[in-house]
Design a protein around this motif. Structure first.
Motif, PDB file in Angstrom:
ATOM      1  N   ALA A 110      11.315  72.596  -8.393  1.00 35.59           N
ATOM      2  CA  ALA A 110      10.173  73.467  -8.093  1.00 35.59           C
ATOM      3  C   ALA A 110      10.200  74.667  -9.048  1.00 35.59           C
ATOM      4  O   ALA A 110      11.205  74.915  -9.713  1.00 35.59           O
ATOM      5  N   PRO A 111       9.089  75.424  -9.134  1.00 33.45           N
ATOM      6  CA  PRO A 111       9.062  76.575 -10.038  1.00 33.45           C
ATOM      7  C   PRO A 111      10.101  77.627  -9.657  1.00 33.45           C
ATOM      8  O   PRO A 111      10.387  77.819  -8.473  1.00 33.45           O
ATOM      9  N   VAL A 112      10.629  78.302 -10.670  1.00 29.12           N
ATOM     10  CA  VAL A 112      11.624  79.358 -10.457  1.00 29.12           C
ATOM     11  C   VAL A 112      11.081  80.656 -11.056  1.00 29.12           C
ATOM     12  O   VAL A 112      10.618  80.680 -12.200  1.00 29.12           O
ATOM     13  N   ALA A 113      11.146  81.730 -10.278  1.00 27.89           N
ATOM     14  CA  ALA A 113      10.679  83.027 -10.758  1.00 27.89           C
ATOM     15  C   ALA A 113      11.612  83.548 -11.844  1.00 27.89           C
ATOM     16  O   ALA A 113      12.827  83.423 -11.743  1.00 27.89           O
ATOM     17  N   VAL A 114      11.011  84.139 -12.896  1.00 21.77           N
ATOM     18  CA  VAL A 114      11.832  84.715 -13.962  1.00 21.77           C
ATOM     19  C   VAL A 114      11.699  86.238 -14.024  1.00 21.77           C
ATOM     20  O   VAL A 114      12.352  86.887 -14.827  1.00 21.77           O
ATOM     21  N   GLY A 115      10.862  86.813 -13.180  1.00 20.88           N
ATOM     22  CA  GLY A 115      10.705  88.272 -13.172  1.00 20.88           C
ATOM     23  C   GLY A 115      10.404  88.755 -11.777  1.00 20.88           C
ATOM     24  O   GLY A 115      10.298  87.961 -10.838  1.00 20.88           O
ATOM     25  N   GLU A 116      10.244  90.076 -11.636  1.00 25.96           N
ATOM     26  CA  GLU A 116       9.998  90.642 -10.305  1.00 25.96           C
ATOM     27  C   GLU A 116       8.664  90.220  -9.718  1.00 25.96           C
ATOM     28  O   GLU A 116       8.471  90.250  -8.507  1.00 25.96           O
ATOM     29  N   ASP A 117       7.705  89.837 -10.587  1.00 33.28           N
ATOM     30  CA  ASP A 117       6.381  89.459 -10.069  1.00 33.28           C
ATOM     31  C   ASP A 117       6.361  88.039  -9.510  1.00 33.28           C
ATOM     32  O   ASP A 117       5.333  87.580  -9.012  1.00 33.28           O
ATOM     33  N   GLY A 118       7.496  87.331  -9.585  1.00 29.23           N
ATOM     34  CA  GLY A 118       7.588  86.008  -8.987  1.00 29.23           C
ATOM     35  C   GLY A 118       7.083  84.878  -9.858  1.00 29.23           C
ATOM     36  O   GLY A 118       7.206  83.706  -9.499  1.00 29.23           O
ATOM     37  N   ARG A 119       6.511  85.216 -11.020  1.00 31.92           N
ATOM     38  CA  ARG A 119       5.958  84.158 -11.867  1.00 31.92           C
ATOM     39  C   ARG A 119       7.066  83.397 -12.593  1.00 31.92           C
ATOM     40  O   ARG A 119       8.116  83.951 -12.910  1.00 31.92           O
ATOM     41  N   SER A 120       6.785  82.128 -12.864  1.00 26.93           N
ATOM     42  CA  SER A 120       7.719  81.305 -13.635  1.00 26.93           C
ATOM     43  C   SER A 120       7.455  81.515 -15.122  1.00 26.93           C
ATOM     44  O   SER A 120       6.507  82.205 -15.517  1.00 26.93           O
ATOM     45  N   ALA A 121       8.265  80.881 -15.964  1.00 30.58           N
ATOM     46  CA  ALA A 121       8.114  81.014 -17.417  1.00 30.58           C
ATOM     47  C   ALA A 121       7.020  80.102 -17.971  1.00 30.58           C
ATOM     48  O   ALA A 121       6.686  80.185 -19.149  1.00 30.58           O
ATOM     49  N   GLN A 122       6.460  79.233 -17.134  1.00 28.87           N
ATOM     50  CA  GLN A 122       5.437  78.291 -17.580  1.00 28.87           C
ATOM     51  C   GLN A 122       4.244  79.014 -18.215  1.00 28.87           C
ATOM     52  O   GLN A 122       3.732  79.983 -17.656  1.00 28.87           O
ATOM     53  N   THR A 123       3.818  78.553 -19.377  1.00 26.00           N
ATOM     54  CA  THR A 123       2.598  79.075 -19.985  1.00 26.00           C
ATOM     55  C   THR A 123       1.564  77.956 -20.061  1.00 26.00           C
ATOM     56  O   THR A 123       1.902  76.771 -19.970  1.00 26.00           O
ATOM     57  N   PHE A 124       0.296  78.342 -20.215  1.00 26.07           N
ATOM     58  CA  PHE A 124      -0.758  77.334 -20.269  1.00 26.07           C
ATOM     59  C   PHE A 124      -1.854  77.739 -21.247  1.00 26.07           C
ATOM     60  O   PHE A 124      -2.073  78.920 -21.520  1.00 26.07           O
ATOM     61  N   VAL A 125      -2.503  76.715 -21.772  1.00 28.64           N
ATOM     62  CA  VAL A 125      -3.754  76.857 -22.518  1.00 28.64           C
ATOM     63  C   VAL A 125      -4.731  75.861 -21.887  1.00 28.64           C
ATOM     64  O   VAL A 125      -4.386  74.677 -21.718  1.00 28.64           O
ATOM     65  N   VAL A 126      -5.906  76.332 -21.486  1.00 26.71           N
ATOM     66  CA  VAL A 126      -6.965  75.424 -21.040  1.00 26.71           C
ATOM     67  C   VAL A 126      -8.029  75.440 -22.131  1.00 26.71           C
ATOM     68  O   VAL A 126      -8.611  76.484 -22.416  1.00 26.71           O
ATOM     69  N   ASP A 127      -8.238  74.295 -22.748  1.00 25.11           N
ATOM     70  CA  ASP A 127      -9.147  74.183 -23.885  1.00 25.11           C
ATOM     71  C   ASP A 127     -10.350  73.353 -23.450  1.00 25.11           C
ATOM     72  O   ASP A 127     -10.208  72.168 -23.132  1.00 25.11           O
ATOM     73  N   VAL A 128     -11.515  73.976 -23.406  1.00 19.52           N
ATOM     74  CA  VAL A 128     -12.734  73.334 -22.904  1.00 19.52           C
ATOM     75  C   VAL A 128     -13.713  73.151 -24.058  1.00 19.52           C
ATOM     76  O   VAL A 128     -13.996  74.100 -24.796  1.00 19.52           O
ATOM     77  N   VAL A 129     -14.218  71.941 -24.228  1.00 21.00           N
ATOM     78  CA  VAL A 129     -15.221  71.646 -25.251  1.00 21.00           C
ATOM     79  C   VAL A 129     -16.430  71.010 -24.563  1.00 21.00           C
ATOM     80  O   VAL A 129     -16.278  70.033 -23.816  1.00 21.00           O
ATOM     81  N   VAL A 130     -17.623  71.589 -24.778  1.00 18.53           N
ATOM     82  CA  VAL A 130     -18.850  70.964 -24.276  1.00 18.53           C
ATOM     83  C   VAL A 130     -19.699  70.567 -25.474  1.00 18.53           C
ATOM     84  O   VAL A 130     -19.764  71.294 -26.473  1.00 18.53           O
ATOM     85  N   ARG A 131     -20.331  69.403 -25.368  1.00 20.14           N
ATOM     86  CA  ARG A 131     -21.157  68.895 -26.464  1.00 20.14           C
ATOM     87  C   ARG A 131     -22.546  68.541 -25.950  1.00 20.14           C
ATOM     88  O   ARG A 131     -22.684  67.962 -24.866  1.00 20.14           O
ATOM     89  N   ALA A 132     -23.558  68.893 -26.747  1.00 20.74           N
ATOM     90  CA  ALA A 132     -24.951  68.543 -26.450  1.00 20.74           C
ATOM     91  C   ALA A 132     -25.626  68.237 -27.776  1.00 20.74           C
ATOM     92  O   ALA A 132     -25.615  69.067 -28.688  1.00 20.74           O
ATOM     93  N   GLY A 133     -26.193  67.028 -27.867  1.00 19.95           N
ATOM     94  CA  GLY A 133     -26.743  66.613 -29.163  1.00 19.95           C
ATOM     95  C   GLY A 133     -25.614  66.626 -30.163  1.00 19.95           C
ATOM     96  O   GLY A 133     -24.533  66.132 -29.915  1.00 19.95           O
ATOM     97  N   GLY A 134     -25.834  67.249 -31.318  1.00 21.93           N
ATOM     98  CA  GLY A 134     -24.754  67.336 -32.294  1.00 21.93           C
ATOM     99  C   GLY A 134     -24.000  68.647 -32.224  1.00 21.93           C
ATOM    100  O   GLY A 134     -23.171  68.938 -33.077  1.00 21.93           O
ATOM    101  N   LEU A 135     -24.276  69.452 -31.194  1.00 21.98           N
ATOM    102  CA  LEU A 135     -23.686  70.790 -31.120  1.00 21.98           C
ATOM    103  C   LEU A 135     -22.467  70.814 -30.205  1.00 21.98           C
ATOM    104  O   LEU A 135     -22.331  69.996 -29.296  1.00 21.98           O
ATOM    105  N   GLU A 136     -21.588  71.769 -30.476  1.00 25.57           N
ATOM    106  CA  GLU A 136     -20.352  71.881 -29.703  1.00 25.57           C
ATOM    107  C   GLU A 136     -20.093  73.351 -29.391  1.00 25.57           C
ATOM    108  O   GLU A 136     -20.261  74.218 -30.248  1.00 25.57           O
TER     109      GLU A 136
END
Length: 345
Positions: free
Chosen positions: A258-284
């Motif tokens: 399970a996740p383990v806290a690495v600081g006082e705020d309780g958050r883990s070291a896990q980082t994330f990027v959410v990359d969203v691409v929407v396309r319509a016709g030939g545009l992005e």
């Protein structure tokens, strides 16, 4: 717009992993969390570290206990999975109490049930019910909505999750089991304007994440709650999810801790990027969000949602996803202390 300071917000499942982050976020923003859930001992233990907070034990199979828990509250945030079991009873209690309901459900089927069973009733009651107001479902819906901008429709939306690692909580594991059982082990995707259930193996491909992550192996058709939230209000017939392959493997391995806290705020070291691409016709168009700890980030998402509902910054009533009820770009901007967001195109 009115002050929200001092308003009482019930957190159902307050002692769970995400619930604790929600309680802390509410306190940071001047609310008074009311701690609820089915286990009185865990509630009392949590309350010991937050002196002065009300403890209100309640069980989803006892409507009276839920009514007592919600008495005097301004809103309820449901953090107690599996949501297949908790969402409907807590929504019913919120409707009886006349208060807004927000949850952090990642379960596709539970979110579908909320739209299916409560859309008409919530609209008729002028009530606000916001499912999936969390990292999965809510954040991606805001990103897709913001990326589309003035487009009224798009051909496809692609949502790629670059997680540095994924140490699932007990709740995530339970929810996954419940979802798989409800689908008879099949997989789900959103294509040609509808959910499809299938047994095909998921494809592995490369996704070019923005720097510093760069090209990564991802699992394609890795469907999360965005296959419910995005199509609930946007005309996009193809909604496709992708998950960093390493993170997907960690999620499915039985011995991943399970996740383990690495600081006082309780958050883990896990980082994330959410990359969203929407396309319509030939545009992005593209939207990118970066941050740390997918569970911790669900707290500012849910609490910002409650704040906007209580201060009248909403666009609709009834059951609504984040992108439908809020100004997506403005909402994302308000999370700048937690998530960095860039829009392109």
């Amino acid at each position: 717009m009115g002050s929200v300071s001092g308003q009482k917000i019930v957190v159902f499942g307050a002692y769970g992993h995400t619930g604790r982050f929600v309680v802390a976020e509410l306190l940071d923003r001047g609310y008074v969390p009311m701690l609820s859930g089915r286990d009185p001992e865990q509630l009392r233990a949590l309350a010991a570290s937050h002196p002065g907070l009300d403890v209100r034990p309640a069980s989803v199979d006892d409507p009276g206990s839920l009514d007592r828990a919600l008495a005097g509250a301004a809103a309820v945030i449901n953090c107690a999975g599996p949501f297949a079991a908790t969402a409907a009873p807590v929504i019913e209690a919120a409707l009886r109490a006349g208060v807004p309901y927000v949850d952090v459900a990642a379960e596709i089927e539970a979110n579908l049930d909320t739209f299916t069973h409560f859309a008409e009733r919530a609209r008729a009651a002028n009530a606000v019910v916001i499912p999936a107001m969390a990292f999965f479902g809510g954040l991606s819906d805001l990103l897709v909505t913001a990326a589309m901008g003035d487009w009224t429709s798009a051909d496809e939306a692609h949502i790629a999750y670059g997680l540095s690692s994924w140490h699932p909580t007990a709740g995530t594991r339970t929810a996954g089991t419940v979802s798989r059982d409800r689908r008879n082990g099949r997989r789900v995707r959103y294509s040609e304007g509808r959910l499809e259930y299938h047994d095909d193996a998921l494809p592995t491909l490369k996704w070019s994440f923005p720097d510093p992550m760069g090209p990564r192996e991802v699992i394609g058709e890795f469907s999360m709650a965005d296959v419910v939230t995005v199509p609930s209000h946007l005309a996009v017939p193809e909604v496709r999810g992708y998950m960093a392959a390493d993170a997907a493997r960690e999620l499915s391995a039985p011995d991943t801790p399970a996740p383990v806290a690495v600081g006082e705020d309780g958050r883990s070291a896990q980082t994330f990027v959410v990359d969203v691409v929407v396309r319509a016709g030939g545009l992005e168009r593209r939207a990118v969000a970066r941050g740390r700890d997918i569970y911790a980030v669900s707290a500012p998402l849910a609490v910002e949602a409650v704040t906007r509902v209580l201060t009248g910054r909403t666009r609709t009533v009834g059951v609504a996803s984040a992108g439908a009820i809020f100004d997506a770009a403005d909402f994302l901007g308000a999370l700048s202390g937690h998530i960095s967001v860039e829009l392109f195109g």
